[in-house]
Design a protein around this motif. Structure first.
Motif, PDB file in Angstrom:
ATOM      1  N   ALA A   1      27.991  39.648  35.428  1.00 11.36           N
ATOM      2  CA  ALA A   1      29.213  38.908  35.121  1.00 11.36           C
ATOM      3  C   ALA A   1      30.019  38.505  33.886  1.00 11.36           C
ATOM      4  O   ALA A   1      31.350  38.720  33.675  1.00 11.36           O
ATOM      5  CB  ALA A   1      28.441  37.176  35.046  1.00 11.36           C
ATOM      6  N   TYR A   2      28.930  38.871  32.486  1.00  9.10           N
ATOM      7  CA  TYR A   2      29.488  39.350  31.416  1.00  9.10           C
ATOM      8  C   TYR A   2      30.725  40.403  31.049  1.00  9.10           C
ATOM      9  O   TYR A   2      31.914  40.605  30.494  1.00  9.10           O
ATOM     10  CB  TYR A   2      29.325  39.995  30.384  1.00  9.10           C
ATOM     11  N   ILE A   3      30.320  41.684  32.000  1.00 14.09           N
ATOM     12  CA  ILE A   3      31.235  42.922  32.509  1.00 14.09           C
ATOM     13  C   ILE A   3      32.861  42.527  33.286  1.00 14.09           C
ATOM     14  O   ILE A   3      33.978  42.929  33.064  1.00 14.09           O
ATOM     15  CB  ILE A   3      30.157  44.235  32.791  1.00 14.09           C
ATOM     16  N   GLY A   4      32.270  41.807  34.176  1.00 15.83           N
ATOM     17  CA  GLY A   4      33.665  41.410  35.303  1.00 15.83           C
ATOM     18  C   GLY A   4      34.425  40.855  34.085  1.00 15.83           C
ATOM     19  O   GLY A   4      35.704  40.453  34.170  1.00 15.83           O
ATOM     20  N   LEU A   5      33.762  39.364  33.466  1.00  8.91           N
ATOM     21  CA  LEU A   5      34.330  38.101  32.097  1.00  8.91           C
ATOM     22  C   LEU A   5      35.917  39.392  31.434  1.00  8.91           C
ATOM     23  O   LEU A   5      36.947  39.328  31.699  1.00  8.91           O
ATOM     24  CB  LEU A   5      34.229  37.115  32.087  1.00  8.91           C
ATOM     25  N   THR A   6      34.936  40.041  31.096  1.00 10.79           N
ATOM     26  CA  THR A   6      35.480  41.074  29.769  1.00 10.79           C
ATOM     27  C   THR A   6      36.941  42.406  30.301  1.00 10.79           C
ATOM     28  O   THR A   6      37.721  41.879  29.866  1.00 10.79           O
ATOM     29  CB  THR A   6      34.244  42.031  29.355  1.00 10.79           C
ATOM     30  N   ILE A   7      36.592  42.666  31.770  1.00 15.09           N
ATOM     31  CA  ILE A   7      37.216  43.840  31.854  1.00 15.09           C
ATOM     32  C   ILE A   7      38.996  42.228  32.765  1.00 15.09           C
ATOM     33  O   ILE A   7      39.853  42.206  31.982  1.00 15.09           O
ATOM     34  CB  ILE A   7      37.370  44.205  33.427  1.00 15.09           C
ATOM     35  N   LEU A   8      38.169  40.989  33.308  1.00 11.26           N
ATOM     36  CA  LEU A   8      39.542  40.091  33.322  1.00 11.26           C
ATOM     37  C   LEU A   8      40.292  39.545  32.042  1.00 11.26           C
ATOM     38  O   LEU A   8      41.498  40.312  32.791  1.00 11.26           O
ATOM     39  CB  LEU A   8      38.820  39.024  34.651  1.00 11.26           C
ATOM     40  N   PHE A   9      39.681  39.037  31.526  1.00  7.64           N
ATOM     41  CA  PHE A   9      40.057  39.077  30.012  1.00  7.64           C
ATOM     42  C   PHE A   9      41.701  39.801  29.499  1.00  7.64           C
ATOM     43  O   PHE A   9      42.290  39.585  28.555  1.00  7.64           O
ATOM     44  CB  PHE A   9      39.423  38.126  29.210  1.00  7.64           C
TER      45      PHE A   9
END
Length: 64
Positions: A45-53
């Motif tokens: 989730a952290y990796i996904g949100l970082t990529i999204l932001f």
């Protein structure tokens, strides 16, 4: 947390799932697998949100 650390923790938690399924006995195995799955989900989730932001910041419209 740096992104590289989240990736390393994700890989280690996936390795922990595999190794605990192979080498631990049943009661301890269940606890270890649950903890590793929770850690893997949090890291993913952290990796996904970082990529999204980061993508959102790079593709924002110019300020007029």
């Amino acid at each position: 947390m740096p992104l590289w650390l989240a990736v390393v923790l994700l890989l280690l938690s996936l390795l922990g799932i595999v190794l605990s399924r192979r080498y631990l006995r049943k009661p301890v195995q269940s606890v270890c697998v649950v903890l590793c799955v929770l850690l893997a989900a949090a890291c993913a989730a952290y990796i996904g949100l970082t990529i999204l932001f980061v993508d959102a910041v790079q593709n924002q419209p110019p300020v007029s």
